[in-house]
Write a protein that holds these residues in place. Sequence first.
Motif, PDB file in Angstrom:
ATOM      1  N   ALA A 307       0.838  -1.211   0.000  1.00 27.01           N
ATOM      2  CA  ALA A 307       0.000   0.000   0.000  1.00 27.01           C
ATOM      3  C   ALA A 307       0.869   1.256   0.000  1.00 27.01           C
ATOM      4  O   ALA A 307       0.547   2.254   0.650  1.00 27.01           O
ATOM      5  N   GLY A 308       1.985   1.198  -0.704  1.00 25.99           N
ATOM      6  CA  GLY A 308       2.863   2.350  -0.821  1.00 25.99           C
ATOM      7  C   GLY A 308       3.885   2.495   0.282  1.00 25.99           C
ATOM      8  O   GLY A 308       4.827   3.277   0.170  1.00 25.99           O
ATOM      9  N   ALA A 309       3.701   1.745   1.369  1.00 25.63           N
ATOM     10  CA  ALA A 309       4.641   1.820   2.494  1.00 25.63           C
ATOM     11  C   ALA A 309       5.634   0.669   2.411  1.00 25.63           C
ATOM     12  O   ALA A 309       5.322  -0.417   1.913  1.00 25.63           O
ATOM     13  N   GLN A 310       6.849   0.894   2.896  1.00 27.55           N
ATOM     14  CA  GLN A 310       7.864  -0.157   2.950  1.00 27.55           C
ATOM     15  C   GLN A 310       7.878  -0.746   4.353  1.00 27.55           C
ATOM     16  O   GLN A 310       7.945  -0.018   5.351  1.00 27.55           O
ATOM     17  N   CYS A 311       7.803  -2.069   4.442  1.00 28.49           N
ATOM     18  CA  CYS A 311       7.650  -2.708   5.747  1.00 28.49           C
ATOM     19  C   CYS A 311       8.287  -4.093   5.736  1.00 28.49           C
ATOM     20  O   CYS A 311       8.685  -4.613   4.681  1.00 28.49           O
ATOM     21  N   VAL A 312       8.365  -4.683   6.916  1.00 27.36           N
ATOM     22  CA  VAL A 312       8.800  -6.073   7.082  1.00 27.36           C
ATOM     23  C   VAL A 312       7.639  -6.816   7.738  1.00 27.36           C
ATOM     24  O   VAL A 312       7.157  -6.399   8.805  1.00 27.36           O
ATOM     25  N   PHE A 378      12.855  -6.123  17.728  1.00 29.44           N
ATOM     26  CA  PHE A 378      13.885  -7.124  18.022  1.00 29.44           C
ATOM     27  C   PHE A 378      13.867  -8.244  16.978  1.00 29.44           C
ATOM     28  O   PHE A 378      14.917  -8.716  16.540  1.00 29.44           O
ATOM     29  N   GLN A 379      12.663  -8.672  16.591  1.00 27.12           N
ATOM     30  CA  GLN A 379      12.574  -9.745  15.596  1.00 27.12           C
ATOM     31  C   GLN A 379      13.197  -9.320  14.269  1.00 27.12           C
ATOM     32  O   GLN A 379      13.980 -10.065  13.658  1.00 27.12           O
ATOM     33  N   VAL A 380      12.857  -8.136  13.814  1.00 28.85           N
ATOM     34  CA  VAL A 380      13.386  -7.650  12.531  1.00 28.85           C
ATOM     35  C   VAL A 380      14.906  -7.516  12.605  1.00 28.85           C
ATOM     36  O   VAL A 380      15.633  -7.883  11.662  1.00 28.85           O
ATOM     37  N   ALA A 381      15.423  -7.014  13.738  1.00 23.47           N
ATOM     38  CA  ALA A 381      16.871  -6.849  13.887  1.00 23.47           C
ATOM     39  C   ALA A 381      17.587  -8.193  13.827  1.00 23.47           C
ATOM     40  O   ALA A 381      18.652  -8.317  13.208  1.00 23.47           O
ATOM     41  N   ARG A 382      16.996  -9.202  14.448  1.00 19.31           N
ATOM     42  CA  ARG A 382      17.626 -10.530  14.418  1.00 19.31           C
ATOM     43  C   ARG A 382      17.606 -11.106  12.998  1.00 19.31           C
ATOM     44  O   ARG A 382      18.600 -11.665  12.530  1.00 19.31           O
TER      45      ARG A 382
END
Length: 614
Positions: A307-312, A378-382
Motif C-alpha cells: 500500500a505504498g509503504a515499505q515494511c517487514v 527485536f525480531q526484525v533486527a535478528r
Amino acid sequence: MLRIAHALDAQLRAALERAFPEQVAAAQAAAAPLDPQLAPASQPEFGDFQANGALSLARRLKQAPRAIAGAIVEQLAADAAFADLCEPAQIAGPGFINLTLRPQQLAAELRSRLGTARLGVPEVSAAATGAAPEAAGAPVIVDFSSPNIAKEMHVGHLRSTIIGDALARVLEFRGHPVLRLNHVGDWGTQFGMLITHLKQVAPEALTTADAVDLGDLVAFYRQAKARFDADEAFQTTSREEVVKLQSGDPVSRRAWLLLCEQSRREFQQIYDRLDIRLSERGESFYNPHLEQVVSDLDATGLLVTDAGAQCVFLEGVSGKDGQPLPLIVRKSDGGFNYATTDLAALRYRFGAPPEGDGARRLIYVTDAGQASHFAAVFQVARRAGWVPEGGRLEHVPFGLVQGDDGKKLKTRSGDTVRLKDLLDEAVERSEADLRRRLAEEERQEEEAFITHVATTVGLAAVKYADLSTNRNTNYQFSFDRMLALSGNTAPYLLYALVRIAGIARKGGVGAAAGEAAGVFPDPLVFSEAQEWALARQLLALDTVIAEVEEELLPNRLCSYLFELSQVFNRFYDQVPVLKAEEPARGSRLALCRLTADTLRLGLGLLGIPTLERM
C-alpha cells in the motif's frame, strides 16, 4: 555465597563423573552435559544448598533417583575438599541431596567480608558464573527515562527513570562497563509548530543569545498546539517548517536547538534531585542512519512494499484476519517513523566501533504498553543479522502508577501529575512527619538537619516504593504507605540502618574503627540459632545481586534488604550484644557492622543515600 556455590558445583560434577564415568563422557560428547542442579536450599531445615539433579537424570542414567543420589554422595564422602567445606551430604525424599556448610566455613566467609567495599560480591570478570563471558570492554547499554523535548517530565517517566538507574547501578557494581542512554524525543513533526510559534512570538531569540527565556516550556507547547488546531495558515507554515528543519535550514535548526536546550535544563533539574546520571542521545542522532536501515532490509530481502509503504512482515504475529502484521519502516509519503529510528539505534548500538557502540547487551526500560513494539523491532533486527552472536536484547517492561482508585494516577482536575510536583509533595510530607516526630520526642534540631533528612527520606520513599514492587505489575501510589516508618519502606530501612550503625558505634566498631586489624575476633564464634540465621542472610547478598543483574528485577534486592532488617531485629531482640562476654561480644558486633554495611551498600545500589541520624 557465589564462591562457595561455584566450588560445590565443581565438586558435585566431579563426583557425578566418578560415579558414572561412561555416561558423563557420552553426555559431554553429545554437548549435553549432566547437571547436578545445585541450588540454594528451599527451606533452612534442608541445609544451605541442595542438588536436585538425580530426579531429572534418572531416565538418562537408567537408575532410580535415590540410587543416583547415593552414588554421588558416596563419591563426595571420599572428597577431602568437600569434607572441609560441608557436613556429610544427606539424601532426602525421592533423591534430593541436602548440603550443609560447616560452621567454621560460614564464619570464615563472613569474616572475610568485614571492612571490605564489595562485601563479598565478585566483579563479573572474576566470577566463574559458567555463562559465556561478556566481550572484553563491550558495554551494556541501558536505555531509560526518555522524555520528549518541549514536554514536561510527568509521573509516567518516574518508573523508567528509577528502574533504569537502579539496574545501571547494579550492572556497574558487578563490573560491567555501562552506557546509560537517554533516548529523548527530540525530533518529529511537532517541532514544525513549535519553531513557527517561536519565530512569530520571540524572533529575537534566534539572533541574540539569551534574549528570551522561554520559561514554562509546557505552556509554550500548549500555545503552539492551540494555534495549530485553530489556524489553517499556522498549520501550513508549521508543515513547511518541518521540511526546512529536515533539510538543515540554519534558522530552523537554531530554533530547534534553543527548544532542546531549554528542555534539557528542565530535565536536568529532575535528574539532579534524583541523582540520576544519563548520556543524552536523542532520536535526531540516528537521522543519518535511517536510509541505511531501509537499504539493509532491502538487501536482505526482508523489505516489502505494501500500500505504498515499505515494511517487514513479522513472523508468528498475525492480525484478526490471520495475515502477518507488518512493521512499517518507511511510510507511503516517504517519511520515517519510531520503528525506523529504533532499528537504527539498535543497529548502531550493536555495531562495531567507531561506527557503533560495540555493545553485547541492550536493555530497554519502558512501559509494558510498548512490549509488542519492541518484540517486533527485536525480531526484525535478528532477521536482518544485526544482533551479534551472544548479543542480548531485553525489554524491561513495567506497569502503571495508579491512584488509590486503581486508575492511572492523575491530578484532581484530571491532568497528568508533573514529576516535579510529585517529588515536591513527597519532601513536604516527609518534613511534616519529621517535625511532628521531633515535637513528640521533644527534640530540637537545626533547620539544615530537618531539610536534609526530609529531602533524603522523601525522595527515597518515592524511589523505594517503585523499586520494591515487581516492575511487571501496576502499583498504587500512596504517600502514607511509602512514608511509613514500618513495613517494607525506605523510611523503615533508613531508620533501621541508623539504629544498627549506632549499636556498632557503641561497641567501638563503627565504619572507621572496623578498618583496624584485630578489632574483631578471629575466628568469629557463633553459638545461637539467631546468629547463624543472620550470618546466612548476610552471606546471600552476592547471590541476590547476581540475580538482579541477570533477571533485571530490583524488587529482589528490596525484599532481601527488608528481610535482612527483620532477621537482624530477631537476632538483636533475643541475643545480648554489648553486654556479652568475648569472643561472643566481638563476633556479634561483627554481625552488626556487616548488617549496617550491607544495608548501606544495598540502598546505594537502589540510588538511595543513607543518613547518620534521623
